[in-house]
Structures are given as C-alpha cells and as structure tokens.
Scaffold this motif. Sequence first.
Motif, PDB file in Angstrom:
ATOM      1  N   ARG A 161       0.831  -1.208   0.000  1.00  0.00           N
ATOM      2  CA  ARG A 161       0.000   0.000   0.000  1.00  0.00           C
ATOM      3  C   ARG A 161       0.866   1.259   0.000  1.00  0.00           C
ATOM      4  O   ARG A 161       0.576   2.220  -0.696  1.00  0.00           O
ATOM      5  CB  ARG A 161      -0.919   0.013   1.218  1.00  0.00           C
ATOM      6  N   MET A 162       1.948   1.251   0.799  1.00  0.00           N
ATOM      7  CA  MET A 162       2.833   2.410   0.834  1.00  0.00           C
ATOM      8  C   MET A 162       3.509   2.620  -0.513  1.00  0.00           C
ATOM      9  O   MET A 162       3.639   3.754  -0.991  1.00  0.00           O
ATOM     10  CB  MET A 162       3.898   2.241   1.929  1.00  0.00           C
ATOM     11  N   ASN A 163       3.928   1.530  -1.170  1.00  0.00           N
ATOM     12  CA  ASN A 163       4.544   1.653  -2.498  1.00  0.00           C
ATOM     13  C   ASN A 163       3.557   2.225  -3.501  1.00  0.00           C
ATOM     14  O   ASN A 163       3.908   3.094  -4.310  1.00  0.00           O
ATOM     15  CB  ASN A 163       5.061   0.291  -2.982  1.00  0.00           C
ATOM     16  N   THR A 164       2.302   1.753  -3.435  1.00  0.00           N
ATOM     17  CA  THR A 164       1.271   2.263  -4.351  1.00  0.00           C
ATOM     18  C   THR A 164       1.007   3.748  -4.093  1.00  0.00           C
ATOM     19  O   THR A 164       0.905   4.547  -5.035  1.00  0.00           O
ATOM     20  CB  THR A 164      -0.035   1.457  -4.180  1.00  0.00           C
ATOM     21  N   LEU A 165       0.910   4.123  -2.815  1.00  0.00           N
ATOM     22  CA  LEU A 165       0.693   5.536  -2.489  1.00  0.00           C
ATOM     23  C   LEU A 165       1.859   6.406  -2.942  1.00  0.00           C
ATOM     24  O   LEU A 165       1.654   7.511  -3.472  1.00  0.00           O
ATOM     25  CB  LEU A 165       0.475   5.709  -0.979  1.00  0.00           C
ATOM     26  N   ASN A 166       3.091   5.931  -2.761  1.00  0.00           N
ATOM     27  CA  ASN A 166       4.260   6.701  -3.206  1.00  0.00           C
ATOM     28  C   ASN A 166       4.284   6.844  -4.716  1.00  0.00           C
ATOM     29  O   ASN A 166       4.604   7.922  -5.240  1.00  0.00           O
ATOM     30  CB  ASN A 166       5.554   6.046  -2.712  1.00  0.00           C
ATOM     31  N   ASP A 167       3.948   5.761  -5.448  1.00  0.00           N
ATOM     32  CA  ASP A 167       3.894   5.838  -6.912  1.00  0.00           C
ATOM     33  C   ASP A 167       2.825   6.822  -7.376  1.00  0.00           C
ATOM     34  O   ASP A 167       3.043   7.629  -8.288  1.00  0.00           O
ATOM     35  CB  ASP A 167       3.627   4.454  -7.515  1.00  0.00           C
ATOM     36  N   THR A 168       1.654   6.765  -6.733  1.00  0.00           N
ATOM     37  CA  THR A 168       0.567   7.684  -7.080  1.00  0.00           C
ATOM     38  C   THR A 168       0.948   9.123  -6.775  1.00  0.00           C
ATOM     39  O   THR A 168       0.671  10.033  -7.569  1.00  0.00           O
ATOM     40  CB  THR A 168      -0.724   7.303  -6.317  1.00  0.00           C
ATOM     41  N   ALA A 169       1.604   9.349  -5.641  1.00  0.00           N
ATOM     42  CA  ALA A 169       2.033  10.705  -5.285  1.00  0.00           C
ATOM     43  C   ALA A 169       3.047  11.241  -6.294  1.00  0.00           C
ATOM     44  O   ALA A 169       2.970  12.405  -6.707  1.00  0.00           O
ATOM     45  CB  ALA A 169       2.631  10.719  -3.881  1.00  0.00           C
ATOM     46  N   ALA A 170       3.990  10.405  -6.717  1.00  0.00           N
ATOM     47  CA  ALA A 170       4.988  10.841  -7.703  1.00  0.00           C
ATOM     48  C   ALA A 170       4.314  11.162  -9.045  1.00  0.00           C
ATOM     49  O   ALA A 170       4.637  12.166  -9.698  1.00  0.00           O
ATOM     50  CB  ALA A 170       6.049   9.758  -7.886  1.00  0.00           C
ATOM     51  N   LEU A 172       1.127  12.084  -9.540  1.00  0.00           N
ATOM     52  CA  LEU A 172       0.335  13.312  -9.409  1.00  0.00           C
ATOM     53  C   LEU A 172       1.233  14.558  -9.355  1.00  0.00           C
ATOM     54  O   LEU A 172       0.882  15.600  -9.912  1.00  0.00           O
ATOM     55  CB  LEU A 172      -0.549  13.239  -8.169  1.00  0.00           C
ATOM     56  N   THR A 173       2.380  14.455  -8.704  1.00  0.00           N
ATOM     57  CA  THR A 173       3.305  15.584  -8.639  1.00  0.00           C
ATOM     58  C   THR A 173       3.805  15.945 -10.026  1.00  0.00           C
ATOM     59  O   THR A 173       3.882  17.133 -10.386  1.00  0.00           O
ATOM     60  CB  THR A 173       4.492  15.242  -7.712  1.00  0.00           C
ATOM     61  N   SER A 174       4.137  14.942 -10.840  1.00  0.00           N
ATOM     62  CA  SER A 174       4.604  15.228 -12.209  1.00  0.00           C
ATOM     63  C   SER A 174       3.472  15.815 -13.053  1.00  0.00           C
ATOM     64  O   SER A 174       3.704  16.731 -13.859  1.00  0.00           O
ATOM     65  CB  SER A 174       5.171  13.964 -12.860  1.00  0.00           C
ATOM     66  N   GLU A 175       2.244  15.345 -12.870  1.00  0.00           N
ATOM     67  CA  GLU A 175       1.108  15.911 -13.612  1.00  0.00           C
ATOM     68  C   GLU A 175       0.880  17.368 -13.211  1.00  0.00           C
ATOM     69  O   GLU A 175       0.603  18.226 -14.075  1.00  0.00           O
ATOM     70  CB  GLU A 175      -0.162  15.094 -13.343  1.00  0.00           C
ATOM     71  N   ILE A 176       0.973  17.660 -11.916  1.00  0.00           N
ATOM     72  CA  ILE A 176       0.770  19.035 -11.450  1.00  0.00           C
ATOM     73  C   ILE A 176       1.839  19.962 -12.012  1.00  0.00           C
ATOM     74  O   ILE A 176       1.542  21.078 -12.472  1.00  0.00           O
ATOM     75  CB  ILE A 176       0.749  19.079  -9.906  1.00  0.00           C
ATOM     76  N   SER A 177       3.097  19.513 -12.008  1.00  0.00           N
ATOM     77  CA  SER A 177       4.164  20.374 -12.544  1.00  0.00           C
ATOM     78  C   SER A 177       3.977  20.597 -14.048  1.00  0.00           C
ATOM     79  O   SER A 177       4.211  21.697 -14.560  1.00  0.00           O
ATOM     80  CB  SER A 177       5.538  19.785 -12.244  1.00  0.00           C
ATOM     81  N   ALA A 178       3.511  19.562 -14.785  1.00  0.00           N
ATOM     82  CA  ALA A 178       3.248  19.725 -16.223  1.00  0.00           C
ATOM     83  C   ALA A 178       2.103  20.716 -16.436  1.00  0.00           C
ATOM     84  O   ALA A 178       2.173  21.585 -17.334  1.00  0.00           O
ATOM     85  CB  ALA A 178       2.909  18.379 -16.846  1.00  0.00           C
ATOM     86  N   LEU A 179       1.054  20.642 -15.626  1.00  0.00           N
ATOM     87  CA  LEU A 179      -0.069  21.579 -15.761  1.00  0.00           C
ATOM     88  C   LEU A 179       0.356  23.004 -15.396  1.00  0.00           C
ATOM     89  O   LEU A 179      -0.117  23.975 -16.020  1.00  0.00           O
ATOM     90  CB  LEU A 179      -1.240  21.126 -14.876  1.00  0.00           C
ATOM     91  N   GLU A 180       1.234  23.159 -14.437  1.00  0.00           N
ATOM     92  CA  GLU A 180       1.730  24.499 -14.083  1.00  0.00           C
ATOM     93  C   GLU A 180       2.533  25.102 -15.225  1.00  0.00           C
ATOM     94  O   GLU A 180       2.423  26.299 -15.524  1.00  0.00           O
ATOM     95  CB  GLU A 180       2.583  24.437 -12.807  1.00  0.00           C
ATOM     96  N   GLU A 181       3.332  24.269 -15.905  1.00  0.00           N
ATOM     97  CA  GLU A 181       4.088  24.760 -17.060  1.00  0.00           C
ATOM     98  C   GLU A 181       3.146  25.186 -18.180  1.00  0.00           C
ATOM     99  O   GLU A 181       3.355  26.222 -18.837  1.00  0.00           O
ATOM    100  CB  GLU A 181       5.051  23.676 -17.546  1.00  0.00           C
ATOM    101  N   GLU A 182       2.082  24.402 -18.417  1.00  0.00           N
ATOM    102  CA  GLU A 182       1.096  24.768 -19.443  1.00  0.00           C
ATOM    103  C   GLU A 182       0.410  26.074 -19.086  1.00  0.00           C
ATOM    104  O   GLU A 182       0.123  26.912 -19.955  1.00  0.00           O
ATOM    105  CB  GLU A 182       0.051  23.655 -19.589  1.00  0.00           C
ATOM    106  N   ARG A 183       0.126  26.287 -17.803  1.00  0.00           N
ATOM    107  CA  ARG A 183      -0.519  27.519 -17.362  1.00  0.00           C
ATOM    108  C   ARG A 183       0.392  28.729 -17.593  1.00  0.00           C
ATOM    109  O   ARG A 183      -0.078  29.789 -18.021  1.00  0.00           O
ATOM    110  CB  ARG A 183      -0.886  27.412 -15.882  1.00  0.00           C
ATOM    111  N   VAL A 184       1.679  28.573 -17.330  1.00  0.00           N
ATOM    112  CA  VAL A 184       2.632  29.660 -17.571  1.00  0.00           C
ATOM    113  C   VAL A 184       2.671  30.000 -19.058  1.00  0.00           C
ATOM    114  O   VAL A 184       2.633  31.189 -19.448  1.00  0.00           O
ATOM    115  CB  VAL A 184       4.038  29.283 -17.041  1.00  0.00           C
ATOM    116  N   VAL A 185       2.724  28.978 -19.922  1.00  0.00           N
ATOM    117  CA  VAL A 185       2.743  29.206 -21.374  1.00  0.00           C
ATOM    118  C   VAL A 185       1.448  29.879 -21.808  1.00  0.00           C
ATOM    119  O   VAL A 185       1.448  30.840 -22.606  1.00  0.00           O
ATOM    120  CB  VAL A 185       2.964  27.873 -22.124  1.00  0.00           C
TER     121      VAL A 185
END
Length: 198
Positions: A161-170, A172-185
């Motif tokens: 469960r911890m491995n799954t949560l860590n994978d999901t968190a990683a 989601l973090t990459s998706e959020i950073s990609a969306l922030e870059e799109e917002r800046v553009v």
Amino acid sequence: LQRHYRVSIVAWLLVIVLGLPMVWIKGQSIYSAESVFQVSPRYMKNLKSDAEVELQSNQQYREYVNHLSKTVLRYDVLMRALILLREKGIDPKPPAWTDRKFIERLQSTFYVKPILDTYMVKVGIEGGVDNKPHLHELVNAVMAAFLETSKDEQIFGSSERMNTLNDTAAKLTSEISALEEERVVLGEKLGLTTFTDN
C-alpha cells in the motif's frame, strides 16, 4: 502481661517457632518485570473509513482486547521473542529444556491483564533470584515480537500500500508540474500574470 506472663511467653515462643519456617518458605524474594500497551478503541482515520474495522460497542472492544491478550502468549510470538533474545546473545532457557518446553512454561508463567478503567493492558512475569537478570529482556522481547506480529496481521499488505501511495504521489506531482508549465505558457500567450476562478 504481669498476671499471665507464662501464657504470654508460651504464645511468643509459638509465634516464633511456627513463624520462622513460614517466613523462610514464603518470604523468598520475587522479582517481576512488566510492560504495558494501549489498545485504542478507535482506528486512526484513513482516506476512506472502513466500517468493518470499527468497534461498535464495549463488548466488541472487550473481545478485541481479549484477542490481543491471547495473541501475546501465542507460540509463534514467544518463539519470535526467543529468536530476538538469541540475536542479542541472551538465552534465558535452561540448558536441559527444549524450546517447546520453555515456551509452554512461559505461556503458563506470563500474565496478561487489562488495567481497570483504562485502555491499557499489562504483560508481565515473576521470577526468583536465579532468573532475575533476564526478566526485563524477556518481557521486552515478548512485547517487541507481539507488536511486530500484530502489526503484520492487522495491516494487511502495508508495504504494498505504501509503495502504491508513493507511486501515485509521484505521478500526481509530475502531472501538477506539467499543468503548471502549461498555465505559464498560456498566461504568456494571453498576457496575464494571474488567473481567477472565472
């Protein structure tokens, strides 16, 4: 005492004569070591509450405490405790005894009692002068083995469960950073510095 000094001397002698052997037999030193653990009546909050693990009544809580009390003295838990002690270089088992005989002896000499009006349960053992040096190590090893065993049995697949949560968190973090870059553009194209909900 002045009138009946003979009776008082006889009574005193009887008390001494009968009392000394009793003190000699019953008055031996007994050493004890105890440990206490807490049984919470509520599970810690999770992302999703599970009604299956909630304790709905005092009767269910008492049954749960009774279950944990029996778990402390299970054969596999006590064997795990002996292995932990041997890793530290301590062997409380008498040389002529087998592991099985010693564990059965521990099951009969350890006591597990709920402490009244609390959520605590005490685990302990009493012994004489010969096994005094290892009583506290034995109790600590039993408690460590019990906690490891109960954790393994109650939180099924916790490492997965911890491995799954860590994978999901990683992810989601990459998706959020990609969306922030799109917002800046997008902000540069539109000539905006901030965005509102509208």
